[in-house]
Scaffold this active site. Structure first.
Site, PDB file in Angstrom:
ATOM      1  N   TYR A  58      14.888 -11.872  -1.327  1.00  0.00           N
ATOM      2  CA  TYR A  58      16.294 -12.025  -0.984  1.00  0.00           C
ATOM      3  C   TYR A  58      16.710 -13.333  -1.599  1.00  0.00           C
ATOM      4  O   TYR A  58      16.202 -14.395  -1.244  1.00  0.00           O
ATOM      5  CB  TYR A  58      16.510 -12.038   0.532  1.00  0.00           C
ATOM      6  CG  TYR A  58      16.740 -10.653   1.082  1.00  0.00           C
ATOM      7  CD1 TYR A  58      17.553  -9.750   0.415  1.00  0.00           C
ATOM      8  CD2 TYR A  58      16.153 -10.264   2.271  1.00  0.00           C
ATOM      9  CE1 TYR A  58      17.765  -8.482   0.913  1.00  0.00           C
ATOM     10  CE2 TYR A  58      16.361  -8.993   2.780  1.00  0.00           C
ATOM     11  CZ  TYR A  58      17.167  -8.114   2.089  1.00  0.00           C
ATOM     12  OH  TYR A  58      17.375  -6.861   2.591  1.00  0.00           O
ATOM     13  N   ARG A  96      12.255   4.043   6.220  1.00  0.00           N
ATOM     14  CA  ARG A  96      12.122   4.346   7.648  1.00  0.00           C
ATOM     15  C   ARG A  96      10.888   5.189   7.992  1.00  0.00           C
ATOM     16  O   ARG A  96      10.236   4.906   9.011  1.00  0.00           O
ATOM     17  CB  ARG A  96      13.392   5.031   8.150  1.00  0.00           C
ATOM     18  CG  ARG A  96      14.628   4.121   8.113  1.00  0.00           C
ATOM     19  CD  ARG A  96      15.861   4.866   8.575  1.00  0.00           C
ATOM     20  NE  ARG A  96      17.083   4.106   8.453  1.00  0.00           N
ATOM     21  CZ  ARG A  96      17.819   4.011   7.337  1.00  0.00           C
ATOM     22  NH1 ARG A  96      17.416   4.635   6.238  1.00  0.00           N
ATOM     23  NH2 ARG A  96      18.929   3.305   7.315  1.00  0.00           N
ATOM     24  N   HIS A 100      20.199   0.916  -0.221  1.00  0.00           N
ATOM     25  CA  HIS A 100      19.612   0.184   0.906  1.00  0.00           C
ATOM     26  C   HIS A 100      19.495   1.100   2.140  1.00  0.00           C
ATOM     27  O   HIS A 100      19.698   0.688   3.274  1.00  0.00           O
ATOM     28  CB  HIS A 100      20.470  -1.040   1.242  1.00  0.00           C
ATOM     29  CG  HIS A 100      19.703  -2.230   1.728  1.00  0.00           C
ATOM     30  ND1 HIS A 100      19.356  -3.285   0.914  1.00  0.00           N
ATOM     31  CD2 HIS A 100      19.197  -2.531   2.954  1.00  0.00           C
ATOM     32  CE1 HIS A 100      18.688  -4.193   1.632  1.00  0.00           C
ATOM     33  NE2 HIS A 100      18.573  -3.752   2.871  1.00  0.00           N
ATOM     34  N   SER A 146       8.940  -7.668   2.209  1.00  0.00           N
ATOM     35  CA  SER A 146      10.286  -8.239   2.236  1.00  0.00           C
ATOM     36  C   SER A 146      10.221  -9.770   2.267  1.00  0.00           C
ATOM     37  O   SER A 146       9.191 -10.362   2.592  1.00  0.00           O
ATOM     38  CB  SER A 146      11.004  -7.707   3.473  1.00  0.00           C
ATOM     39  OG  SER A 146      12.168  -8.447   3.742  1.00  0.00           O
ATOM     40  N   THR A 194      16.471  -7.815  -4.710  1.00  0.00           N
ATOM     41  CA  THR A 194      17.428  -6.878  -4.106  1.00  0.00           C
ATOM     42  C   THR A 194      18.841  -7.409  -4.320  1.00  0.00           C
ATOM     43  O   THR A 194      19.142  -8.534  -3.932  1.00  0.00           O
ATOM     44  CB  THR A 194      17.114  -6.689  -2.604  1.00  0.00           C
ATOM     45  OG1 THR A 194      15.805  -6.148  -2.501  1.00  0.00           O
ATOM     46  CG2 THR A 194      18.103  -5.738  -1.941  1.00  0.00           C
ATOM     47  N   GLY A 198      15.921   6.265  -0.571  1.00  0.00           N
ATOM     48  CA  GLY A 198      17.039   6.688   0.256  1.00  0.00           C
ATOM     49  C   GLY A 198      16.918   8.161   0.587  1.00  0.00           C
ATOM     50  O   GLY A 198      17.187   9.013  -0.249  1.00  0.00           O
ATOM     51  N   ARG A 204      12.013  12.250   2.709  1.00  0.00           N
ATOM     52  CA  ARG A 204      11.350  12.553   3.982  1.00  0.00           C
ATOM     53  C   ARG A 204      10.190  13.536   3.855  1.00  0.00           C
ATOM     54  O   ARG A 204       9.435  13.725   4.796  1.00  0.00           O
ATOM     55  CB  ARG A 204      12.372  13.142   4.987  1.00  0.00           C
ATOM     56  CG  ARG A 204      13.502  12.178   5.357  1.00  0.00           C
ATOM     57  CD  ARG A 204      12.981  10.993   6.164  1.00  0.00           C
ATOM     58  NE  ARG A 204      14.010  10.010   6.480  1.00  0.00           N
ATOM     59  CZ  ARG A 204      14.323   8.953   5.709  1.00  0.00           C
ATOM     60  NH1 ARG A 204      13.703   8.747   4.581  1.00  0.00           N
ATOM     61  NH2 ARG A 204      15.252   8.098   6.088  1.00  0.00           N
ATOM     62  N   GLN A 250       9.441  -8.690  -2.405  1.00  0.00           N
ATOM     63  CA  GLN A 250      10.891  -8.461  -2.504  1.00  0.00           C
ATOM     64  C   GLN A 250      11.621  -9.746  -2.168  1.00  0.00           C
ATOM     65  O   GLN A 250      11.442 -10.325  -1.097  1.00  0.00           O
ATOM     66  CB  GLN A 250      11.323  -7.331  -1.563  1.00  0.00           C
ATOM     67  CG  GLN A 250      12.828  -7.080  -1.579  1.00  0.00           C
ATOM     68  CD  GLN A 250      13.543  -7.804  -0.466  1.00  0.00           C
ATOM     69  OE1 GLN A 250      13.024  -7.914   0.645  1.00  0.00           O
ATOM     70  NE2 GLN A 250      14.734  -8.329  -0.741  1.00  0.00           N
ATOM     71  N   LYS A 295      16.438  -4.041  -7.533  1.00  0.00           N
ATOM     72  CA  LYS A 295      16.613  -2.991  -6.516  1.00  0.00           C
ATOM     73  C   LYS A 295      18.038  -3.009  -5.963  1.00  0.00           C
ATOM     74  O   LYS A 295      18.530  -4.065  -5.565  1.00  0.00           O
ATOM     75  CB  LYS A 295      15.629  -3.217  -5.358  1.00  0.00           C
ATOM     76  CG  LYS A 295      15.811  -2.293  -4.157  1.00  0.00           C
ATOM     77  CD  LYS A 295      14.705  -2.501  -3.137  1.00  0.00           C
ATOM     78  CE  LYS A 295      14.811  -1.586  -1.935  1.00  0.00           C
ATOM     79  NZ  LYS A 295      15.767  -2.033  -0.917  1.00  0.00           N
ATOM     80  N   PRO A 355      10.409  -2.295   0.851  1.00  0.00           N
ATOM     81  CA  PRO A 355      10.494  -3.508   1.660  1.00  0.00           C
ATOM     82  C   PRO A 355      11.334  -3.270   2.910  1.00  0.00           C
ATOM     83  O   PRO A 355      12.481  -2.829   2.813  1.00  0.00           O
ATOM     84  CB  PRO A 355      11.181  -4.513   0.724  1.00  0.00           C
ATOM     85  CG  PRO A 355      11.899  -3.693  -0.293  1.00  0.00           C
ATOM     86  CD  PRO A 355      11.089  -2.443  -0.453  1.00  0.00           C
ATOM     87  N   VAL A 356      10.750  -3.498   4.047  1.00  0.00           N
ATOM     88  CA  VAL A 356      11.457  -3.399   5.326  1.00  0.00           C
ATOM     89  C   VAL A 356      11.123  -4.669   6.094  1.00  0.00           C
ATOM     90  O   VAL A 356       9.949  -4.949   6.338  1.00  0.00           O
ATOM     91  CB  VAL A 356      11.027  -2.145   6.113  1.00  0.00           C
ATOM     92  CG1 VAL A 356      11.547  -2.192   7.538  1.00  0.00           C
ATOM     93  CG2 VAL A 356      11.522  -0.874   5.421  1.00  0.00           C
TER      94      VAL A 356
HETATM   95  C1  FNR Z   1      15.418  -2.028   4.954  1.00  0.00           C
HETATM   96  N1  FNR Z   1      15.574  -2.203   3.575  1.00  0.00           N
HETATM   97  C2  FNR Z   1      15.309  -3.424   3.014  1.00  0.00           C
HETATM   98  N2  FNR Z   1      15.404  -3.591   1.667  1.00  0.00           N
HETATM   99  C3  FNR Z   1      15.110  -4.785   1.096  1.00  0.00           C
HETATM  100  O1  FNR Z   1      15.184  -4.909  -0.126  1.00  0.00           O
HETATM  101  N3  FNR Z   1      14.697  -5.835   1.881  1.00  0.00           N
HETATM  102  C4  FNR Z   1      14.587  -5.755   3.234  1.00  0.00           C
HETATM  103  O2  FNR Z   1      14.205  -6.700   3.902  1.00  0.00           O
HETATM  104  C5  FNR Z   1      14.933  -4.515   3.836  1.00  0.00           C
HETATM  105  N4  FNR Z   1      14.873  -4.377   5.193  1.00  0.00           N
HETATM  106  C6  FNR Z   1      15.089  -3.141   5.764  1.00  0.00           C
HETATM  107  C7  FNR Z   1      14.948  -2.989   7.141  1.00  0.00           C
HETATM  108  C8  FNR Z   1      15.083  -1.742   7.719  1.00  0.00           C
HETATM  109  C9  FNR Z   1      14.879  -1.590   9.185  1.00  0.00           C
HETATM  110  C10 FNR Z   1      15.360  -0.611   6.890  1.00  0.00           C
HETATM  111  C11 FNR Z   1      15.463   0.773   7.482  1.00  0.00           C
HETATM  112  C12 FNR Z   1      15.540  -0.762   5.539  1.00  0.00           C
HETATM  113  C13 FNR Z   1      15.900  -1.042   2.699  1.00  0.00           C
HETATM  114  C14 FNR Z   1      14.642  -0.329   2.238  1.00  0.00           C
HETATM  115  O3  FNR Z   1      13.911  -1.101   1.329  1.00  0.00           O
HETATM  116  C15 FNR Z   1      14.957   0.995   1.519  1.00  0.00           C
HETATM  117  O4  FNR Z   1      15.883   0.765   0.480  1.00  0.00           O
HETATM  118  C16 FNR Z   1      15.504   2.089   2.439  1.00  0.00           C
HETATM  119  O5  FNR Z   1      14.919   2.017   3.718  1.00  0.00           O
HETATM  120  C17 FNR Z   1      15.241   3.463   1.828  1.00  0.00           C
HETATM  121  O6  FNR Z   1      15.804   4.473   2.582  1.00  0.00           O
HETATM  122  P1  FNR Z   1      15.003   5.372   3.669  1.00  0.00           P
HETATM  123  O7  FNR Z   1      13.673   5.753   3.050  1.00  0.00           O
HETATM  124  O8  FNR Z   1      14.827   4.498   4.874  1.00  0.00           O
HETATM  125  O9  FNR Z   1      15.914   6.511   3.868  1.00  0.00           O
END
Ligand code: FNR
Length: 375
Positions: free
Chosen positions: A143, A327, A272, A119, A169, A304, A307, A141, A248, A90-91
């Site tokens: 919040y 990311r 996160h 998200s 989360t 986390g 890559r 996901q 999470k 979720p982003v």
């Molecule tokens: C996130 N992450 C995240 N997690 C979540 O539970 N709800 C969310 O809305 C968000 N939003 C979010 C925005 C951005 C820009 C990033 C980069 C990350 C965290 C995400 O789900 C995840 O845990 C991490 O991004 C994993 O790490 P990597 O793969 O980015 O290294």
């Protein structure tokens, strides 16, 4: 494995090939504010760095002279078949990265046969995302809101829209100290980029009678911040839905035990993406103790710093059932919308297939700690 060999010797079509190249391209495209929000971590970015560093702490010990002509990446997770042990994390706020928003990511995940976790703070609403890919596996996901009625309403909407799991989360009771965002004076929350699920919610609309931008923003912020949330509140969620609930943001084995004891269905070991508690343990390093504690009772996922194919392999060898990427796919979305996300996923799949084969395994369940050597 056919497609792997047909690509050997081909020139690339100009798309990035490595995670770092996607990141560089995204940096060229995005203004400093959104790029900083996407790339950065909390505090001094110690945890962000450690998430990557942890993977360098282990090397793969491959086995040779085994028949690896038929590599199967498929895994079963919470009653669904995934084409590989990878999910899109979720982003939030994906509209700030590309006009296709979460719709592009959802469609790419669906065509790749992997789940997309939407998200709470998406630019497109959860219903719009679901409609865009009715056959795709989708998780919602959550919040947590300090308003139980709003939480219940969102979960009900997700269930009705066809989401197959709820991800709650638990590492975000307060927002981390994101220095880069302060320096840039940037927050997507200010732009209402993540407001769709709120403004379309009947309970939220009752909560915010004066429907001005300022009030919507304040109500969302107030609703998201919940430093008083405890495990008891999570039990309320358990009563709201029959969908599997994934917790999470767990790093401590005692919390993993709590989640299992309370009847939750899966755990994501996560910090996160280094965006919350700076100084927190790298996910990969926290993973083994959680896996040991859970002892197979529920699936354990992690995210986390994933890559490349070797990272996925190492996480699975350390006991993860699947991993999530954050990311990397959002850089893909930034560069090319749905096609960019597709490319990130398919290149990871190719690399993962080769990693399995060259390490001497043909199925995910064969991978274990004996394939790793600690540095
Ligand atoms: C996130 N992450 C995240 N997690 C979540 O539970 N709800 C969310 O809305 C968000 N939003 C979010 C925005 C951005 C820009 C990033 C980069 C990350 C965290 C995400 O789900 C995840 O845990 C991490 O991004 C994993 O790490 P990597 O793969 O980015 O290294």
């Amino acid at each position: 494995m056919g497609n792997v060999f047909t690509r050997i010797g081909e020139q690339t079509d100009g798309y990035p090939l490595f995670a770092e190249e996607w990141e560089e391209k995204a940096k060229e495209i995005l203004p400093a504010g959104p790029f900083g929000f996407l790339q950065s971590g909390a505090g001094d970015e110690m945890t962000l760095g450690q998430n990557r560093e942890a993977f360098r702490g282990y090397d793969i010990l491959p086995r040779v002279l085994r028949d690896v002509s038929d590599v199967e990446l498929n895994v079963e997770l919470l009653g669904q078949t995934l084409s590989m042990p990878v999910l899109l994390a979720p982003v939030g706020y994906q509209g700030i990265f590309h006009q296709e928003m979460e719709i592009g990511s959802m469609k790419a995940a669906a065509e790749a046969g992997i789940p997309f976790a939407a998200s709470t703070v998406t630019t497109a609403s959860l219903e719009e995302i679901a409609t865009a890919a009715p056959k795709g596996v989708k998780w919602f996901q959550l919040y947590w809101s300090n308003n139980h009625a709003l939480t219940a309403s969102m979960v009900t909407r997700a269930e009705r829209a066809g989401y197959q799991a709820i991800v709650v989360t638990v590492d975000t009771g307060l927002l981390g100290w994101r220095k880069r965002d302060y320096r840039n004076g940037y927050s997507p929350l200010k732009l209402l980029e993540g407001a769709a699920n709120y403004v379309q919610d009947p309970v939220f609309r009752e909560m915010v009678p004066d429907y001005s931008e300022v009030h919507i923003r304040e109500a969302i912020l107030e609703s998201i911040h919940h430093p008083n949330l405890t495990w008891d509140d999570l039990l309320f969620l358990r009563e709201q839905t029959s969908l599997p609930i994934v917790v999470k943001g767990i790093l401590h084995p005692a919390d993993a035990k709590q989640a299992v004891d309370l009847g939750f269905d899966a755990i994501v070991v996560s910090n996160h993406g280094g965006r919350q508690l700076d100084g927190a343990a790298a996910s990969l390093r926290a993973l083994p103790a959680v896996v040991e504690q859970v002892d197979g009772a529920v699936p354990v996922l992690m995210d986390g710093g994933i890559r490349c194919g070797a990272d996925v392999f190492k996480a699975i060898a350390m006991g993860a059932d699947s991993v999530l990427i954050g990311r990397p796919y959002v850089y893909g979305l930034t560069v090319g919308g749905q096609a960019g996300v597709r490319r990130v996923i398919e290149d990871l799949r190719t690399e993962l297939q080769l990693t399995y084969a060259l390490a001497g395994v043909t199925q995910t369940k064969e991978i274990n700690k004996a394939y790793l050597l600690k540095r």
